[in-house]
Design an enzyme around this catalytic site. Structure first.
Site, PDB file in Angstrom:
ATOM      1  CB  SER A  37      25.809  48.164  50.923  1.00 56.36           C
ATOM      2  OG  SER A  37      24.636  47.717  50.752  1.00 56.36           O
ATOM      3  CE  LYS A  86      25.076  49.358  47.727  1.00 54.16           C
ATOM      4  NZ  LYS A  86      24.113  49.434  47.007  1.00 54.16           N
ATOM      5  CG  HIS A 145      25.970  45.030  47.468  1.00 54.17           C
ATOM      6  ND1 HIS A 145      25.547  45.018  47.775  1.00 54.17           N
ATOM      7  CD2 HIS A 145      26.224  44.380  48.890  1.00 54.17           C
ATOM      8  CE1 HIS A 145      24.484  45.823  48.718  1.00 54.17           C
ATOM      9  NE2 HIS A 145      25.140  44.972  48.883  1.00 54.17           N
ATOM     10  CG  ASN A 146      22.619  47.211  45.070  1.00 60.59           C
ATOM     11  OD1 ASN A 146      23.442  47.222  45.878  1.00 60.59           O
ATOM     12  ND2 ASN A 146      21.990  48.530  44.892  1.00 60.59           N
ATOM     13  CD  GLU A 205      20.461  44.677  47.718  1.00 63.03           C
ATOM     14  OE1 GLU A 205      20.966  44.798  48.618  1.00 63.03           O
ATOM     15  OE2 GLU A 205      18.955  45.501  46.889  1.00 63.03           O
TER      16      GLU A 205
HETATM   17  C1  6PG Z   1      22.034  49.062  49.537  1.00 61.62           C
HETATM   18  C2  6PG Z   1      20.579  48.859  48.852  1.00 61.62           C
HETATM   19  C3  6PG Z   1      20.311  49.927  48.743  1.00 61.62           C
HETATM   20  C4  6PG Z   1      18.904  50.140  47.970  1.00 61.62           C
HETATM   21  C5  6PG Z   1      18.934  49.225  46.886  1.00 61.62           C
HETATM   22  C6  6PG Z   1      17.614  49.150  46.794  1.00 61.62           C
HETATM   23  O1  6PG Z   1      22.887  48.037  49.644  1.00 61.62           O
HETATM   24  O2  6PG Z   1      22.126  49.971  51.244  1.00 61.62           O
HETATM   25  O3  6PG Z   1      21.545  47.594  47.695  1.00 61.62           O
HETATM   26  O4  6PG Z   1      21.296  50.341  48.258  1.00 61.62           O
HETATM   27  O5  6PG Z   1      18.593  49.970  49.340  1.00 61.62           O
HETATM   28  O6  6PG Z   1      19.357  49.854  45.443  1.00 61.62           O
HETATM   29  O7  6PG Z   1      17.267  48.748  45.010  1.00 61.62           O
HETATM   30  P1  6PG Z   1      15.546  48.362  44.399  1.00 61.62           P
HETATM   31  O8  6PG Z   1      14.922  49.122  44.593  1.00 61.62           O
HETATM   32  O9  6PG Z   1      16.439  48.828  42.874  1.00 61.62           O
HETATM   33  O10 6PG Z   1      15.605  47.165  45.234  1.00 61.62           O
END
Ligand code: 6PG
Length: 479
Positions: free
Chosen positions: A128, A182, A185-186, A189
């Site tokens: 990430s 991970k 984590h997303n 996010e």
């Molecule tokens: C990270 C982000 C990366 C990515 C996302 C965006 O941890 O660096 O999460 O993995 O930017 O997958 O996800 P979306 O396009 O679904 O918003």
């Protein structure tokens, strides 16, 4: 063989990761890309990196010291499978193949099992931090075998972000554990982003402040307990002025949020595990709702409240929004860690939740001051059943809950959607409740399907003869 690590796939993330690796003492990096031009370009633009280029998989394998270790940075799905197959052909038992993409953890479990048959190690590693993180120091969540960690650990530690002196990488657990973490984590996010968006919307509609003025509010929040990367970049986005129209950029961006699937995976997995990640789910659904213009178009005339939002004391309102955001954020993280705990139990991974919170303190998208408090909570009580019951969070929630309730009811009264704020509050009140109406649901299930119920006052499983004399009998447990 001169390289101690290789990278396959030299698009932005791959080439940034390769450059990061090459910049650290002791690493020599072999690079390979399907089309030769990307490799040539990387070599030409970064001669200082001392890359060892390979134009075939055979060459790539020959350039790597044993045990060989290579990180794949290609699109999740079929492209990843294709590269794995090619590497398995040229690698030997004991070598290590790392998938650094956003793979679905069940794919990682499948791949690990298949690759292991050949004696080669397969490691799914969540990475990430976006493009900049890959270059300067990401947060890394590797799964895979203990054997692979012996070789990979020092290499990954050399490139990871550093939080309070500690590298943001730890061996999460076997096979798919890294990609599972991970994924969550997303999901977190998504929740974090949605909560920030709801806060912005309420402040804008409630106070009439401009995006640039709201940027100042977020910049101020970033100096307190909400300090985080996402709050920081929110201020930057809100301050941006569109060059062609002179308007705030946020007013000319189409209001339909995209998603590449990791949020949905988090929710789907949580549903299968029976973990109520309601805040993350609402955040994911809010993106879906935004992305259906045809449905929004036909719904525009639906009746709403007569009055919009009028706020008398803007500063007090903004402080309420801040507290609602903070409380909802605690819920989102608590739900996310709950999912990791449930996933670990289901898939037999030994995941150290405190260590996970520590490697999220820097490098990754959800990096935040706040993660130190989560680390403290797990340090104190490693098997904490509900993260938000840790003393620090109980105090914070106690301080925030009044504001949180005011904001949720104000939003509902004014017809402003605040799905993540309100579902988080409902979750909190659901957890707190001494009795839940689930008892009634059990009664209904027993009525129409003889699904049985348990009683609060004695052991056993019971059924009421609803279509008979309505007496109660002891029954087989059918859940
Ligand atoms: C990270 C982000 C990366 C990515 C996302 C965006 O941890 O660096 O999460 O993995 O930017 O997958 O996800 P979306 O396009 O679904 O918003």
């Amino acid at each position: 063989a001169t390289a101690n690590i290789g990278v396959v796939g030299l698009a932005v993330m791959g080439s940034n990761l390769a450059r990061n690796l090459a910049s650290r003492e002791g690493n020599t990096v072999a690079v390979h890309n399907r089309s030769r031009s990307k490799t040539d370009e990387l070599l030409a633009t970064h001669p200082e990196a001392g890359f060892v280029p390979a134009f075939s998989y055979e060459e790539f394998a020959a350039s790597l010291q044993k045990p060989r270790a290579a990180i794949i940075m290609v699109k999740a799905g079929r492209p990843t499978d294709a590269v794995i197959d090619a590497l398995v052909e040229v690698f030997e038992p004991g070598d290590i193949i790392v998938d650094g993409g956003n793979a679905l953890f069940t794919d990682t479990i499948r791949r690990e099992k298949a690759v292991r048959e050949t004696g080669i190690n397969f490691v799914g590693a969540g990475i990430s931090g976006g493009e900049e993180g890959a270059l300067l120091g990401p947060s890394i969540m590797p799964g895979g075998s203990d054997e692979s960690w012996v070789t990979l650990g020092p290499i990954l530690k050399s490139i990871a972000a550093v939080a309070e002196g500690e590298p943001c990488v730890t061996h999460i657990g076997h096979d798919g554990a890294g990609h599972f973490v991970k994924m969550v984590h997303n999901g977190i996010e998504y929740a974090d982003m949605q909560l920030i968006a709801e806060a912005y919307d309420l402040i804008r509609r409630g106070t009439g402040k401009t995006p640039a003025e709201i940027a100042d509010v977020f910049a101020e929040w970033n100096r307190g307990e909400l300090e985080s990367y996402l709050i920081e970049i929110t201020a930057e986005v809100l301050r941006q002025v569109d060059a062609s129209t002179g308007k705030p950029l946020v007013d000319v961006i189409l209001d339909q949020a995209g998603a590449k699937g990791t949020g949905a995976w988090t929710v789907q997995t949580a549903l299968s595990l029976g973990v109520p990640v309601s805040g993350i789910a609402e955040a994911t659904f809010a993106r879906s709702l935004s992305s259906h213009p045809e449905q929004r178009e036909v719904s525009r005339e639906l009746p709403g409240p007569a009055e919009g939002l009028t706020v008398e004391d803007a500063d007090a309102f903004i402080e309420d929004v801040r507290l609602a955001l903070y409380a909802s954020k605690i819920v989102a993280y608590s739900q996310g860690f709950d999912e990791i705990r449930a996933g670990a139990a289901e898939y037999d991974w030994q995941i150290d939740l405190g260590a996970v919170s520590k490697i999220w303190r820097a490098g990754c998208i959800i990096r935040a001051q706040f993660l130190n408090r989560i680390a403290d909570a797990y340090d104190e009580t490693p098997d904490l059943a509900v993260l938000l019951t840790a003393p620090y969070f109980v105090e914070a929630l106690g301080r925030a809950q009044g504001a949180w309730r005011r904001i949720v009811s104000t939003a509902a009264g004014a017809g402003i959607p605040a799905p993540a704020f309100s579902s988080s509050l409902s979750y909190y009140d659901g957890l707190r409740a001494e009795r839940l109406p689930a008892a009634l649901i059990q009664g209904q299930r027993d009525f129409f399907g003889a699904h049985t119920y348990k009683r609060i006052d004695k052991e056993g499983t019971f059924h009421t003869l609803w279509s008979g004399d309505r007496s109660e009998i002891e029954a087989e447990d059918t859940h």
